[in-house]
Motif scaffolding. Structure first.
Motif, short mmCIF file in Angstrom:
data_model
loop_
_atom_site.label_atom_id
_atom_site.label_comp_id
_atom_site.label_asym_id
_atom_site.label_seq_id
_atom_site.Cartn_x
_atom_site.Cartn_y
_atom_site.Cartn_z
N SER A 193 0.83 -1.20 0.00
CA SER A 193 0.00 0.00 0.00
C SER A 193 0.87 1.26 0.00
N ASN A 245 2.22 1.84 -3.39
CA ASN A 245 1.22 1.82 -4.46
C ASN A 245 1.51 0.69 -5.46
N LYS A 303 0.76 -3.36 -6.65
CA LYS A 303 -0.21 -4.46 -6.63
C LYS A 303 0.53 -5.78 -6.40
N GLN A 304 -0.21 -6.75 -5.90
CA GLN A 304 0.37 -8.06 -5.62
C GLN A 304 0.96 -8.68 -6.89
N GLU A 334 2.33 -7.19 -9.37
CA GLU A 334 3.62 -6.55 -9.67
C GLU A 334 4.73 -7.18 -8.84
N GLN A 381 1.46 -15.71 -7.58
CA GLN A 381 0.48 -14.76 -7.06
C GLN A 381 -0.20 -15.32 -5.82
N SER A 396 -0.37 -13.51 -2.25
CA SER A 396 -1.68 -13.29 -1.64
C SER A 396 -1.72 -13.86 -0.22
#
Length: 68
Positions: free
Chosen positions: A12, A15, A17-18, A20, A29, A33
């Motif tokens: 966060s 900025n 994303k998972q 990336e 992924q 996660s």
């Protein structure tokens, strides 16, 4: 006492994303996660090192912490 992975907060702040992070580290992924949601039981050293390198973390306490 439990170990808390602070990956959600780190992503966060950056900025990012998972997906990336998955691409940068070569980790699946699903693994990203599970780490982000603190649903993983084992934390392999190699996984932590890949994430730390990708996020330019020098102090492991930025990534993991103890939670009471």
């Amino acid at each position: 006492m439990e170990i808390e992975v602070k990956l959600k907060q780190l992503l966060s702040e950056r900025n990012m994303k998972q997906v990336e992070l998955s691409n940068l580290t070569g980790l699946t992924q699903r693994t990203i996660s599970e780490l982000t949601n603190n649903q993983i039981e084992r934390l392999p050293k190699s996984t932590l090192c890949k994430i730390a390198e990708a996020l330019e973390i020098e102090d492991i306490r930025q990534l993991i912490d103890f939670k009471k």
